[in-house]
Design an enzyme around this catalytic site. Structure first.
Site, PDB file in Angstrom:
ATOM      1  N   ASN A  28      -0.204   1.012   6.004  1.00  0.00           N
ATOM      2  CA  ASN A  28       0.513   0.100   5.114  1.00  0.00           C
ATOM      3  C   ASN A  28       1.163  -0.936   6.008  1.00  0.00           C
ATOM      4  O   ASN A  28       1.846  -0.573   6.963  1.00  0.00           O
ATOM      5  CB  ASN A  28       1.564   0.900   4.332  1.00  0.00           C
ATOM      6  CG  ASN A  28       2.570   0.008   3.623  1.00  0.00           C
ATOM      7  OD1 ASN A  28       2.267  -1.128   3.287  1.00  0.00           O
ATOM      8  ND2 ASN A  28       3.765   0.527   3.403  1.00  0.00           N
ATOM      9  N   GLY A  29       0.933  -2.218   5.731  1.00  0.00           N
ATOM     10  CA  GLY A  29       1.527  -3.263   6.573  1.00  0.00           C
ATOM     11  C   GLY A  29       0.465  -4.246   7.022  1.00  0.00           C
ATOM     12  O   GLY A  29      -0.632  -4.305   6.441  1.00  0.00           O
ATOM     13  N   ARG A  37       2.743   0.969  -5.922  1.00  0.00           N
ATOM     14  CA  ARG A  37       2.809   0.172  -4.700  1.00  0.00           C
ATOM     15  C   ARG A  37       1.568  -0.696  -4.502  1.00  0.00           C
ATOM     16  O   ARG A  37       1.586  -1.656  -3.737  1.00  0.00           O
ATOM     17  CB  ARG A  37       2.974   1.081  -3.487  1.00  0.00           C
ATOM     18  CG  ARG A  37       4.258   1.855  -3.465  1.00  0.00           C
ATOM     19  CD  ARG A  37       4.317   2.769  -2.272  1.00  0.00           C
ATOM     20  NE  ARG A  37       4.320   2.044  -1.025  1.00  0.00           N
ATOM     21  CZ  ARG A  37       5.405   1.558  -0.432  1.00  0.00           C
ATOM     22  NH1 ARG A  37       6.586   1.741  -0.982  1.00  0.00           N
ATOM     23  NH2 ARG A  37       5.332   0.902   0.701  1.00  0.00           N
ATOM     24  N   LYS A  78      10.092 -11.955 -16.326  1.00  0.00           N
ATOM     25  CA  LYS A  78       9.550 -10.746 -16.976  1.00  0.00           C
ATOM     26  C   LYS A  78       8.332 -11.116 -17.808  1.00  0.00           C
ATOM     27  O   LYS A  78       7.315 -10.443 -17.759  1.00  0.00           O
ATOM     28  CB  LYS A  78      10.578 -10.093 -17.917  1.00  0.00           C
ATOM     29  CG  LYS A  78      11.688  -9.270 -17.346  1.00  0.00           C
ATOM     30  CD  LYS A  78      11.302  -7.989 -16.692  1.00  0.00           C
ATOM     31  CE  LYS A  78      10.903  -8.210 -15.274  1.00  0.00           C
ATOM     32  NZ  LYS A  78      11.894  -8.177 -14.246  1.00  0.00           N
ATOM     33  N   TRP A 119      -3.060  -2.358  -1.732  1.00  0.00           N
ATOM     34  CA  TRP A 119      -2.729  -3.680  -2.278  1.00  0.00           C
ATOM     35  C   TRP A 119      -3.242  -4.654  -1.232  1.00  0.00           C
ATOM     36  O   TRP A 119      -2.678  -4.756  -0.132  1.00  0.00           O
ATOM     37  CB  TRP A 119      -1.221  -3.806  -2.472  1.00  0.00           C
ATOM     38  CG  TRP A 119      -0.790  -5.048  -3.172  1.00  0.00           C
ATOM     39  CD1 TRP A 119      -0.848  -5.303  -4.510  1.00  0.00           C
ATOM     40  CD2 TRP A 119      -0.196  -6.205  -2.575  1.00  0.00           C
ATOM     41  NE1 TRP A 119      -0.332  -6.550  -4.777  1.00  0.00           N
ATOM     42  CE2 TRP A 119       0.068  -7.124  -3.612  1.00  0.00           C
ATOM     43  CE3 TRP A 119       0.126  -6.566  -1.272  1.00  0.00           C
ATOM     44  CZ2 TRP A 119       0.654  -8.374  -3.383  1.00  0.00           C
ATOM     45  CZ3 TRP A 119       0.707  -7.805  -1.043  1.00  0.00           C
ATOM     46  CH2 TRP A 119       0.972  -8.696  -2.090  1.00  0.00           C
ATOM     47  N   HIS A 148      16.241 -33.835 -19.026  1.00  0.00           N
ATOM     48  CA  HIS A 148      15.794 -34.490 -17.791  1.00  0.00           C
ATOM     49  C   HIS A 148      14.350 -34.151 -17.451  1.00  0.00           C
ATOM     50  O   HIS A 148      13.955 -34.259 -16.302  1.00  0.00           O
ATOM     51  CB  HIS A 148      16.722 -34.105 -16.633  1.00  0.00           C
ATOM     52  CG  HIS A 148      18.132 -34.559 -16.842  1.00  0.00           C
ATOM     53  ND1 HIS A 148      18.475 -35.893 -16.890  1.00  0.00           N
ATOM     54  CD2 HIS A 148      19.271 -33.861 -17.062  1.00  0.00           C
ATOM     55  CE1 HIS A 148      19.783 -35.996 -17.109  1.00  0.00           C
ATOM     56  NE2 HIS A 148      20.293 -34.776 -17.233  1.00  0.00           N
ATOM     57  N   LYS A 156       5.163  -3.214  -6.479  1.00  0.00           N
ATOM     58  CA  LYS A 156       6.567  -2.894  -6.699  1.00  0.00           C
ATOM     59  C   LYS A 156       7.400  -3.128  -5.450  1.00  0.00           C
ATOM     60  O   LYS A 156       8.505  -3.626  -5.495  1.00  0.00           O
ATOM     61  CB  LYS A 156       6.662  -1.410  -7.095  1.00  0.00           C
ATOM     62  CG  LYS A 156       8.070  -0.926  -7.340  1.00  0.00           C
ATOM     63  CD  LYS A 156       8.470  -1.226  -8.730  1.00  0.00           C
ATOM     64  CE  LYS A 156       9.911  -0.933  -9.019  1.00  0.00           C
ATOM     65  NZ  LYS A 156      10.419  -1.832 -10.054  1.00  0.00           N
ATOM     66  N   GLU A 178       5.357 -12.010 -15.563  1.00  0.00           N
ATOM     67  CA  GLU A 178       4.870 -10.858 -14.791  1.00  0.00           C
ATOM     68  C   GLU A 178       3.971  -9.952 -15.618  1.00  0.00           C
ATOM     69  O   GLU A 178       2.926  -9.520 -15.140  1.00  0.00           O
ATOM     70  CB  GLU A 178       6.047 -10.001 -14.310  1.00  0.00           C
ATOM     71  CG  GLU A 178       6.732 -10.472 -13.061  1.00  0.00           C
ATOM     72  CD  GLU A 178       7.893  -9.555 -12.669  1.00  0.00           C
ATOM     73  OE1 GLU A 178       8.006  -9.264 -11.485  1.00  0.00           O
ATOM     74  OE2 GLU A 178       8.696  -9.147 -13.548  1.00  0.00           O
ATOM     75  N   GLU A 228      15.376 -14.737 -15.362  1.00  0.00           N
ATOM     76  CA  GLU A 228      14.881 -13.363 -15.337  1.00  0.00           C
ATOM     77  C   GLU A 228      13.994 -13.092 -16.565  1.00  0.00           C
ATOM     78  O   GLU A 228      12.964 -12.430 -16.471  1.00  0.00           O
ATOM     79  CB  GLU A 228      16.065 -12.389 -15.253  1.00  0.00           C
ATOM     80  CG  GLU A 228      15.731 -10.919 -15.310  1.00  0.00           C
ATOM     81  CD  GLU A 228      14.774 -10.424 -14.239  1.00  0.00           C
ATOM     82  OE1 GLU A 228      14.519 -11.143 -13.268  1.00  0.00           O
ATOM     83  OE2 GLU A 228      14.245  -9.308 -14.407  1.00  0.00           O
ATOM     84  N   CYS A 267       0.831  -1.197   0.000  1.00  0.00           N
ATOM     85  CA  CYS A 267       0.000   0.000   0.000  1.00  0.00           C
ATOM     86  C   CYS A 267       0.869   1.252   0.000  1.00  0.00           C
ATOM     87  O   CYS A 267       2.031   1.208   0.377  1.00  0.00           O
ATOM     88  CB  CYS A 267      -0.873   0.011   1.231  1.00  0.00           C
ATOM     89  SG  CYS A 267      -1.869  -1.463   1.407  1.00  0.00           S
TER      90      CYS A 267
HETATM   91  C1  G6P Z   1       8.614  -7.267  -5.945  1.00  0.00           C
HETATM   92  C2  G6P Z   1       8.792  -6.554  -7.262  1.00  0.00           C
HETATM   93  C3  G6P Z   1       9.981  -7.135  -8.013  1.00  0.00           C
HETATM   94  C4  G6P Z   1      11.223  -7.098  -7.141  1.00  0.00           C
HETATM   95  C5  G6P Z   1      11.005  -7.764  -5.780  1.00  0.00           C
HETATM   96  C6  G6P Z   1      12.158  -7.503  -4.819  1.00  0.00           C
HETATM   97  O1  G6P Z   1       8.217  -8.572  -6.151  1.00  0.00           O
HETATM   98  O2  G6P Z   1       7.628  -6.662  -8.052  1.00  0.00           O
HETATM   99  O3  G6P Z   1      10.205  -6.395  -9.189  1.00  0.00           O
HETATM  100  O4  G6P Z   1      12.270  -7.734  -7.799  1.00  0.00           O
HETATM  101  O5  G6P Z   1       9.832  -7.231  -5.172  1.00  0.00           O
HETATM  102  O6  G6P Z   1      12.200  -6.134  -4.540  1.00  0.00           O
HETATM  103  P1  G6P Z   1      13.490  -5.330  -4.119  1.00  0.00           P
HETATM  104  O7  G6P Z   1      13.023  -3.909  -3.961  1.00  0.00           O
HETATM  105  O8  G6P Z   1      13.923  -5.920  -2.791  1.00  0.00           O
HETATM  106  O9  G6P Z   1      14.526  -5.503  -5.164  1.00  0.00           O
END
Ligand code: G6P
Length: 608
Positions: A99-100, A27, A485, A74, A504, A603, A488, A481, A2
């Protein structure tokens, strides 16, 4: 997670709060809301969905007033709905944004219900509103009431609260979730992230864990620490200009951030290299001795940052000869890790506020590591403040939820770490890698020049439901990665495998419908990778290969090849990340998904 924004000013704050929410939308974006104090009453709007829905309500019925709190959510406790959206009120006397997660809320809720309080949401937050009302009714002021309420809360929170009993005052609290104070001229603000307030100030106070803050009319700010002592916290000037938080000419933040990579990679290198060598002091005055005594390294991170750590393992073991373990923070924090003598603890994080990574650091500090290092993009973040050493990645604000430039600058920082550990240990200088680092921004620019071709290539994926990514060596994490991506932002199910593992299991999935994406730089594993690709071809799989222009893999039936400029083997993982980012981006655009704010994700994950 949040996002919170609050303001006390000599002017109407609705616009400031709304702009703050727009900037915090990365967020959390399932609902939002705002409460403003107007003529002695709390007036509120809440809306399901994006901040734009709240903006529309405000257009129809403005909320004028000189103090207010706002929130973008969120969901954790309770589904996304208007009733669960913040601010939460208690009998229109108190308003709260949070938030939390309040871990003991059920117990508190039962006690409040027994005392006659009625709940209108399924959230954990609503207990705070009623607890505050209870304290205010017993005659306490807002600050003291908040102080008493937070002392009984378990879990993590950043709070913004206001009440009709004290107009022109907002109280904030921070425990486990980020909160900054924006310092204005005769006005003051609170927010989860400085970005939310760059339109009104560039001066910020980063609150410490356990701090309580009161902001008042005329910009008065009072902070009390967890022990109840009044404290002065330093005011920092925000380094990046406000332009960094806007999309500019780009359609999405993600695309802008992908194209910023040459520039931010230069920024990440700036002042950290001499002609032939790395400057170990970039990590701080104590780094030389610490790295000299480092016999192993534990790297802890989440999400994309974890993938950067996986790449670093290949680098640190190969170029610095130091054994490395890499682990996701949510696993590490609940294990009983064995910490051999001379182990350095390294966290990687874009935000510096990820709850699991922060908890892992706090746990590590109870073990006998030789030191803690944070590689992070946000100066003043919790991770940076609580680590012995830190290195900033200088990527600038990253708004797109899917991380791009934060990842590549982390890789740059990790290569600087590799070279620094190697140098501190007296190993031969790696002048050729230093030279390659210096030429990296220009090479990245060349690769970004392939965007048009990659956009065309993306058409082959728009109708797919699955994809397989293959890589070997340090390119296995790059395949991971790439797959992350794609899932996501385009919601295509994607998996990554070390190419040697294909036989395998995953080979069973390969048929003419399965796209297989492979990264094939010109390294010592190339021949082995080529054999793996033949295994795919033989099963009719559709291959998409990102290859060094010199490796002699060409377009042929069933294989589409995208040629990349030659790069030093050590830095190929960095360069090969870019086309995979672009591929995911263009596939998502074709599919019409919400590129910058993909469903269900946030994020900055500041809850466990
Ligand atoms: C969330 C974000 C990712 C990020 C991860 C770790 O899942 O959506 O993009 O890699 O958190 O976040 P940080 O700020 O610790 O790199």
């Amino acid at each position: 997670m949040c996002g919170i924004v609050a303001a006390v000013a000599q002017r109407n704050v609705q616009g400031i709060l709304l702009e703050g929410l727009k900037r915090l939308e990365y967020r959390g974006y399932d609902s939002s809301g705002m409460t403003v104090l107007n003529n002695g009453s709390l007036t509120r709007h809440r809306a399901l969905g994006k901040v734009a829905a709240l903006a529309e309500q405000l257009d129809n019925a403005p909320l004028p007033g000189m103090s207010g709190i706002a929130h973008t959510r969120w969901a954790t406790h309770g589904k996304p709905s208007e009733a669960n959206a913040h601010p939460h009120h208690s009998s229109d006397q108190v308003a709260v944004v949070h938030n939390g997660i309040i871990e003991n809320y059920e117990h508190i809720k039962q006690a409040l219900q027994a005392n006659g309080y009625t709940f209108t949401s399924e959230t954990d937050t609503e207990v705070i509103a009623h607890l505050l009302a209870d304290k205010l009714n017993s005659g306490l002021g807002l600050f003291e009431a908040t102080q008493e309420v937070v002392s009984g809360l378990g879990g993590a929170y950043a709070l913004g609260v206001m009440s009709v009993v004290e107009p022109g005052v907002v109280v904030g609290a921070r425990q486990g979730s980020p909160l900054v104070v924006g310092v204005g001229i005769d006005e003051a603000f609170l927010a989860s992230d400085p970005l939310a307030l760059l339109q009104v100030t560039d001066r910020f106070i980063y609150l410490e864990e356990g701090d309580l803050v009161e902001i008042r009319e005329q910009g008065a700010i009072q902070i009390v620490d967890r022990d109840g002592h009044q404290v002065e916290r330093p005011v920092h000037t925000f380094e990046h200009g406000d332009g960094a938080a806007s999309k500019g000419e780009y359609r999405h933040y993600m695309l802008k951030e992908i194209f910023e990579q040459p520039e931010v990679i230069s920024a990440a290198l700036e002042g950290r290299l001499s002609t032939n060598s790395v400057l170990v002091e970039s990590f701080g005055p104590e780094a030389q001795v610490l790295f000299q005594n480092t016999r192993q390294i534990h790297i802890i991170a989440c999400g994309t940052s974890y993938h950067a750590g996986l790449v670093a393992r290949y680098w640190l073991e190969r170029y610095a000869g130091v054994p490395v373990q890499v682990e996701v923070a949510s696993e590490y924090r609940y294990r009983h890790p064995v910490v051999p003598d001379g182990t350095l603890f390294v966290t990687l994080s874009q935000s510096g506020e990820t709850a699991d990574t922060l908890a892992a650091l706090r746990f590590a500090k109870t073990l006998h590591y030789v030191g803690t290092l944070a590689i992070c993009n946000v100066p003043g973040s919790s991770l940076v403040r609580e680590s012995d050493m830190s290195l900033m990645t200088h990527a600038g604000p990253e708004i797109g939820v899917a991380s791009t430039k934060a990842f590549t600058t982390q890789l740059v920082a990790l290569m600087l770490l590799t070279l620094s550990v190697s140098k501190a240990k007296g190993q031969p200088e790696r002048a050729e890698i230093v030279a390659a680092l210096q030429s990296l921004p220009a090479l990245c620019k060349q690769v970004l020049g392939l965007a048009g071709q990659i956009e065309t290539l993306s058409q082959a994926f728009a109708e797919k439901h699955h994809a397989l990514f293959l890589g070997r060596g340090a390119h296995y994490p790059i395949a991971l990665e790439g797959a992350l991506k794609l899932k996501e932002i385009s919601y295509i199910h994607a998996e990554a495998y070390p190419a040697g593992e294909l036989k395998h299991g995953p080979l069973a999935l390969v048929d003419s419908e399965m796209p297989v994406i492979s990264v094939a730089p010109n390294d010592d594993l190339l021949e082995k990778l080529k054999s793996n690709l033949q295994e795919v071809r033989a099963r009719g799989g559709q291959l998409f290969v990102f290859a060094d222009q010199a490796v002699g893999i060409n377009d042929q039936d069933g294989i589409r090849v995208m040629k990349l400029p030659h790069v030093h083997e050590a830095l190929a993982p960095l360069l090969y990340t870019l086309p995979l980012q672009l591929l995911s981006y263009y596939v998502a655009v074709l599919k019409g998904t919400d590129v910058d704010q993909p469903r269900n994700l946030a994020k900055s994950v500041t809850v466990e």
